[in-house]
Design a protein around this motif. Structure first.
Motif, PDB file in Angstrom:
ATOM      1  N   ASN A  39      90.865  14.765  75.730  1.00 27.81           N
ATOM      2  CA  ASN A  39      91.731  15.774  75.115  1.00 27.81           C
ATOM      3  C   ASN A  39      91.567  15.738  73.594  1.00 27.81           C
ATOM      4  O   ASN A  39      92.376  15.120  72.884  1.00 27.81           O
ATOM      5  N   HIS A  62      91.953  18.178  71.513  1.00 23.44           N
ATOM      6  CA  HIS A  62      92.678  19.236  70.808  1.00 23.44           C
ATOM      7  C   HIS A  62      93.721  18.726  69.804  1.00 23.44           C
ATOM      8  O   HIS A  62      93.818  19.277  68.702  1.00 23.44           O
ATOM      9  N   ALA A 106      93.598  19.669  65.858  1.00 23.60           N
ATOM     10  CA  ALA A 106      94.734  20.326  65.217  1.00 23.60           C
ATOM     11  C   ALA A 106      95.129  19.586  63.942  1.00 23.60           C
ATOM     12  O   ALA A 106      95.433  20.208  62.908  1.00 23.60           O
ATOM     13  N   LEU A 117      89.634  28.900  74.817  1.00 22.97           N
ATOM     14  CA  LEU A 117      90.549  27.774  74.986  1.00 22.97           C
ATOM     15  C   LEU A 117      89.821  26.455  75.228  1.00 22.97           C
ATOM     16  O   LEU A 117      90.223  25.410  74.707  1.00 22.97           O
ATOM     17  N   GLU A 118      88.755  26.489  76.035  1.00 22.59           N
ATOM     18  CA  GLU A 118      88.002  25.276  76.368  1.00 22.59           C
ATOM     19  C   GLU A 118      86.508  25.581  76.271  1.00 22.59           C
ATOM     20  O   GLU A 118      85.796  25.641  77.268  1.00 22.59           O
ATOM     21  N   ARG A 145      90.960  27.381  68.353  1.00 24.28           N
ATOM     22  CA  ARG A 145      92.410  27.152  68.514  1.00 24.28           C
ATOM     23  C   ARG A 145      93.110  27.152  67.154  1.00 24.28           C
ATOM     24  O   ARG A 145      94.203  26.592  67.008  1.00 24.28           O
ATOM     25  N   ASP A 149      97.179  27.573  71.646  1.00 23.05           N
ATOM     26  CA  ASP A 149      97.071  26.632  72.764  1.00 23.05           C
ATOM     27  C   ASP A 149      97.536  27.240  74.085  1.00 23.05           C
ATOM     28  O   ASP A 149      97.542  26.559  75.108  1.00 23.05           O
ATOM     29  N   THR A 150      97.905  28.506  74.054  1.00 19.37           N
ATOM     30  CA  THR A 150      98.391  29.201  75.254  1.00 19.37           C
ATOM     31  C   THR A 150      97.255  29.970  75.912  1.00 19.37           C
ATOM     32  O   THR A 150      96.493  30.663  75.239  1.00 19.37           O
TER      33      THR A 150
END
Length: 393
Positions: A14, A16, A20, A274-275, A312, A321-322
């Protein structure tokens, strides 16, 4: 060079939250990769978009004083493709294969891709569980690119193994020189066979270009075959895996997509944002000092552009992140930007449209067979995707 970024299994699984933090506190940040290569990591969308198209950043292998690929070039025949060159060589190499990947030419492949997907789905019917990466996601893009290039599909296990080793190089994985040497040997033998018995495939066409027009050197020919095989399957494997993981961890969106397959193209763009299957663009070298986000990167330094972090960025995407099937203006950077924009983007989108439609139709109740937190993601900053995806069908 020091780095606050720790490359741990937690980070691979993970990244992310770390990205961030970097976007907020250190958007252009010096990093030492696990394989010892030092890079400047760019993480904000606006800076990444500029850097991707910046002619002051060279893609040419050997440019600058500190030029080494994120995957460490280990063999000259594998570092002469269009992703490792600047204009005019890049322009010449791209023109040789661009016509094969136009939207019209790719659309002509739809019936065959559909047949391949249907056969893979058929092999899963009747099973209670499956491992979606190995049982489906790997095979569809490999079979497509093998047929397109004219590579015997029975050889796919070998080059899948070699490419997996090579893309893990940024994580300090072992066996890279050996994998590269084996891949070069395989490609040289395949090219010799195609030269003796050409067929109506892309590799035969590239050989003819090299032999008749002398527009490709032997190393360029080998390197282009390598790039097309690598990029032609690795990214789509992870696009499919990442997308299905995202759906199975977002049940409301999963139900909505099953009910309305017309949303599949929009879903694919959100999966990509997103990914992103490519975590970091292949490396560049600053040929002169360059400044992004108020930070100056010195000449000769390597620059890594984080597509996963950029896509992101809350400055570019509301609620980044949605997972949002209705997201408007989704101009993500998952396929890059500028002259190195992914040549195979139309093919990846076509394969993904067929894959997600077929999987959602055949297995509407598909769900993860393990808790989401137990899904392991591939190490390395080049490719982003699950190692395996156990599912209940």
């Amino acid at each position: 060079m020091t780095s606050q970024l720790q490359f741990t299994p937690e980070f691979w699984n993970n990244p992310h939250p770390v990205y961030a933090h970097l976007r907020q506190e250190a958007p252009v940040h010096p990093v030492t990769l696990p394989n010892g290569i030092e890079v400047w990591l760019v993480t904000r969308y606006a800076d990444c978009k500029v850097a991707l198209a910046d002619p002051r950043l060279s893609k040419r292998q050997g440019a600058g004083d500190n030029a080494r690929s994120l995957a460490r070039p280990v063999s000259t025949p594998l570092t002469r493709h269009l992703l490792a060159n600047d204009p005019p060589d890049h322009t010449r190499l791209r023109k040789l294969v661009a016509k094969v990947f136009t939207a019209r030419r790719v659309e002509e492949l739809r019936p065959r891709v559909g047949e391949l997907s249907a056969a893979l789905v058929g092999s899963l019917r009747g099973q209670e569980e499956a491992e979606l990466v190995e049982d489906y996601a790997v095979h569809l893009p490999i079979q497509v690119i093998c047929e397109l290039l004219g590579v015997p599909v029975e050889d796919q296990a070998d080059f899948r193994r070699w490419t997996s080793v090579m893309v893990s190089a940024s994580a300090g994985g072992p066996g890279v020189p050996e994998a590269a040497a084996a891949f070069v040997g395989y490609l040289l033998g395949l090219i010799d066979r195609k030269r003796s018995a050409p067929a109506g495939d892309l590799l035969s066409a590239l050989i003819a270009t090299r032999d008749e027009g002398d527009r490709l050197s032997e190393d360029e020919l080998t390197s282009m075959a390598f790039l097309l095989l690598l990029a032609g399957h690795e990214t789509t494997v992870n696009l499919i895996g990442n997308g299905m993981y995202t759906l199975m961890t977002h049940p409301d969106a999963h139900r909505r997509l099953r009910a309305d397959p017309a949303l599949v193209p929009a879903a694919i763009e959100e999966f990509l944002r997103l990914e992103s299957p490519v975590e970091t663009a292949t490396s560049r070298t600053a040929m002169e000092p360059v400044t992004y986000g108020g930070v100056t990167i010195p000449a000769g330094a390597m620059v890594a552009i984080s597509l996963l972090a950029a896509d992101r960025d809350p400055e570019r995407f509301p609620a980044p992140d949605t997972f949002d099937l209705d997201r408007a203006d989704n101009q993500h950077l998952a396929f890059g930007y500028g002259i190195h924009y992914c040549l195979g983007a139309p093919l990846a989108r076509l394969e993904a449209q067929i894959a997600f439609t077929d999987l959602l139709t055949a297995f509407p109740g598909m769900r993860l067979a393990v808790p989401a937190a137990e899904v392991r993601w591939r190490p390395g900053v080049l490719i982003h995707g699950p190692v395996a995806l156990p599912v209940r069908l």
